[in-house]
Design a protein around this motif. Structure first.
Motif, PDB file in Angstrom:
ATOM      1  N   GLN A 225      42.238 118.824 -78.203  1.00  0.00           N
ATOM      2  CA  GLN A 225      43.692 118.940 -78.367  1.00  0.00           C
ATOM      3  C   GLN A 225      44.190 117.663 -79.038  1.00  0.00           C
ATOM      4  OE1 GLN A 225      45.652 120.992 -74.784  1.00  0.00           O
ATOM      5  NE2 GLN A 225      43.903 120.011 -73.797  1.00  0.00           N
TER       6      GLN A 225
ATOM      7  N   ALA B 102      34.162 120.354 -79.171  1.00  0.00           N
ATOM      8  CA  ALA B 102      32.703 120.507 -79.025  1.00  0.00           C
ATOM      9  C   ALA B 102      32.441 121.947 -78.632  1.00  0.00           C
ATOM     10  CB  ALA B 102      32.178 119.568 -77.964  1.00  0.00           C
TER      11      ALA B 102
ATOM     12  N   THR C 218      54.036 115.387 -56.118  1.00  0.00           N
ATOM     13  CA  THR C 218      53.621 116.564 -56.839  1.00  0.00           C
ATOM     14  C   THR C 218      53.111 117.574 -55.820  1.00  0.00           C
ATOM     15  OG1 THR C 218      51.296 116.908 -57.437  1.00  0.00           O
ATOM     16  CG2 THR C 218      52.231 114.815 -57.981  1.00  0.00           C
TER      17      THR C 218
END
Ligand SMILES: Cc1cc2nc3c(=O)[nH]c(=O)nc-3n(C[C@H](O)[C@H](O)[C@H](O)COP(=O)(O)OP(=O)(O)OC[C@H]3O[C@@H](n4cnc5c(N)ncnc54)[C@H](O)[C@@H]3O)c2cc1C
Ligand SMILES: O=P(O)(O)OC[C@H](O)CO
Length: 555
Positions: free
Chosen positions: A51, A196, A297
């Protein structure tokens, strides 16, 4: 020397034509730390990231450099001792990104409370001891009145005391890109948007080639490497599969979600670390940042596409309930949430623990029969030490090939932008160099912001004034875009709005205001076709809808 789309093309050519000593798969903080360590030792090292750099977990954390205070509840003393000591190292090597500050842990008398006033004193004392915290930042405990003087919106019922202790705020994506840029400066051959796909083997069945694909044009190429390291975080098992040497899954990624609201809706003056109040062994952070406050979180097992873990109604309900329980006079609703992000902890499965929050945040490094080395788990704060541990294994692989390299102490290597004379007086550096910005036409606030954001790279920013002035947008944003294109390998609008700047999370209105002019400038600079421009524009619109939770707000 640049680190641009053109550099990326050149690096792909280098990787496809010359063997490297070491190839790193993964451009999050772990892969970046490995690349810096390798390049500093003179190792010919390549890094490919499918990315953008920090596109995975390393832009979706709580954005702290911290030792993991709550891990002392599960007696993970060794981990805290290792990770907490790294805070000061990163603070010295990246003073433009990481800032020390007192954080507050309120102590409540309530069911499921993590600590009482006595155990809070003990655990904060132990935390300082393990971290070797300087006396000037020693923890201290105050009574309820003092806590409410500092944080008047905290719930008063059940409040007994509060502990103030040292930890560091961070920008995870900036820490990653500055590590990547330092590795590039030291000679690493690095590219984003290259995946990859598979491995090639020598006659002994050892991995010597990685089949990679440029995800922008879907062209594939082979990368020859003496040693290959899998630093793909939550994807570590995905990367290891489809190989004869695969020894089974080890990962147990758990999802963590954060929400952003305007600071006026949750007006805390410092980072607060507190129980959720839901008797679930969880603690959450509430963190002021600019004119916003973010909090998180969750910690839930995750199955699904790792690229963009989705946020659910349960996540929203859980965190809103937690905040509204903990603060008097605060009643946040879904409509108050301006932005959000969800990330996956790259946790390693623990057969004896089904409580996600009870699983260690430690790391593991292992080599499989075909020579693939995997580094999994860990914390962002521990990335430098994780690289040191990994090189004990990588060096053994080199020795089997009769290859040796000098050692290096990365503690003494500032990250890109961090090489200031006195890292403990970074404000002085800002004072000294914001004048150049005002001379160029920036207002004082923008001039100081840019020095704070880029550190010693500010001089390269100012070199781009000409280019910036050709963009149809305010000078500060134009300088950030010009610098990102030239020196931070920006290839998409999200690279700019989400990871090189923090606008998608902390200034989403600015993204909407600047979108057209940024995309026009990028089309010109990167030579996009009209179709490519439309695709990138639509991708950004979708990301804005996603982070602002539109699907839930429109229900
Ligand atoms: C909610 C949450 C809060 C956290 N808060 C903190 C905190 O405040 N402080 C802290 O120290 N730690 C924190 N952590 C932990 C920390 O964020 C992670 O440990 C760290 O970011 C992991 O980095 P990584 O490089 O190992 O993984 P990642 O950042 O996920 O990087 C792996 C990369 O590999 C790439 N990749 C995958 N497959 C391939 C392939 N086939 N080819 C090429 N590239 C590939 C991915 O695109 C990805 O970019 C938090 C984690 C979570 C989830
Ligand atoms: O992995 P946890 O449970 O410590 O959660 C991440 C924190 O929010 C910051 O590291």
């Amino acid at each position: 020397m640049t680190f641009s789309a053109q550099t990326r093309k050149e690096n792909i050519n280098k990787l496809s034509s010359d063997q490297v000593d070491l190839l790193i798969i993964g451009g999050g903080i772990t892969g970046a730390g490995l690349a810096l360590h390798a390049a500093a030792r003179g190792i010919k090292v390549g890094l490919i990231e499918m990315q953008d750099f920090a596109g995975g977990t390393s832009s979706r954390s709580t954005k702290l450099v911290h030792g993991g205070l709550r891990y002392l509840k599960q007696f993970d003393v060794e981990l805290v001792s290792e990770v907490a000591k790294e805070r000061a190292v990163i603070g010295k090597n990246a003073p433009h990104i990481v800032q020390p500050g007192y954080m507050l842990m309120p102590v409540y008398e309530e069911p499921g409370a993590s600590f009482n006033a006595f155990t809070a004193e003990v655990v904060l004392h132990l935390y300082d001891y393990l971290a070797e915290t300087d006396e000037e930042w020693a923890h201290y405990i105050v009574d309820k009145e003092e806590v409410l003087k500092e944080e008047p919106h905290l719930k008063e019922e059940g409040l007994m005391a509060g502990g103030f202790y040292l930890d560091y705020t961070n920008d995870d994506a900036r820490l990653t890109i500055e590590t990547i840029k330092k590795a590039d400066e030291l000679g690493a051959i690095i590219t984003n948007y290259v995946k990859a796909e598979s491995f090639g083997y020598d006659e002994d069945g050892k991995i010597r080639t990685v089949r990679a694909m440029d995800t922008l044009n879907e062209e594939s190429f082979d990368i020859d490497a003496k040693v290959v390291v899998n630093a793909t975080g939550p994807w570590a098992d995905e990367t290891r599969k489809n190989r004869k040497a695969y020894t089974g899954g080890k990962m147990f990624p758990t999802k963590g979600v954060h929400f952003v609201v305007d600071h006026s809706k949750l007006p805390v003056s410092r980072t607060i670390y507190t129980d959720t109040g839901q008797e679930d062994n969880r603690m959450v952070f509430i963190i002021p940042r600019g004119n916003k406050t973010y909090f998180g979180t969750t910690d839930t097992p995750f199955e699904g596409a790792y690229e963009d873990p989705s946020i659910t109604q349960e996540d929203i309900d859980y965190l809103l309930q937690t905040i509204n329980h903990r603060f008097d006079g605060v009643s946040l609703t879904l409509d108050d949430i301006e932005s959000s992000w969800a990330g996956l902890r790259p946790l390693i499965k623990d057969e004896n623990n089904d409580d996600p929050s009870g699983i260690s945040r430690g790391h593991e490094i292992f080599t499989e029969e075909d020579g693939l080395i995997t580094i999994a788990g860990g914390k962002l704060t521990d990335y430098r030490r994780m690289a040191e541990d990994a090189f004990e294994v990588i060096d053994k692989a080199f020795e089997e090939l009769n290859v040796r390299f000098d050692q290096v102490d990365t503690k003494t290597i500032p990250l890109s932008g961090g090489d200031v004379e006195n890292p403990f007086a970074f404000q002085t550096f800002i004072d000294q160099h914001s004048q150049d910005g005002t001379d160029a036409g920036l207002d004082q606030t923008d001039a100081r912001f840019l020095v704070d954001w880029y550190g010693t790279n500010i001089f390269k920013v100012y070199e781009l004034l000409g280019k910036a002035r050709s963009f149809d947008m305010p000078l500060k944003d134009a300088l950030q875009l010009a610098y990102g294109l030239e020196h931070e390998m920006i290839l998409s609008p999200e690279d700019f709005f989400e990871r090189r700047t923090d606008s998608i999370f902390f200034n989403i209105d600015r993204v909407i205001e600047l979108k057209e002019s940024v995309i026009d400038a990028m089309q010109k600079e990167l030579g996009w076709s009209e179709e490519e421009k439309e695709n990138w524009s639509a991708h950004l619109d979708e990301r804005v809808r996603e982070v602002s939770l539109e699907e839930y707000k429109n229900k």
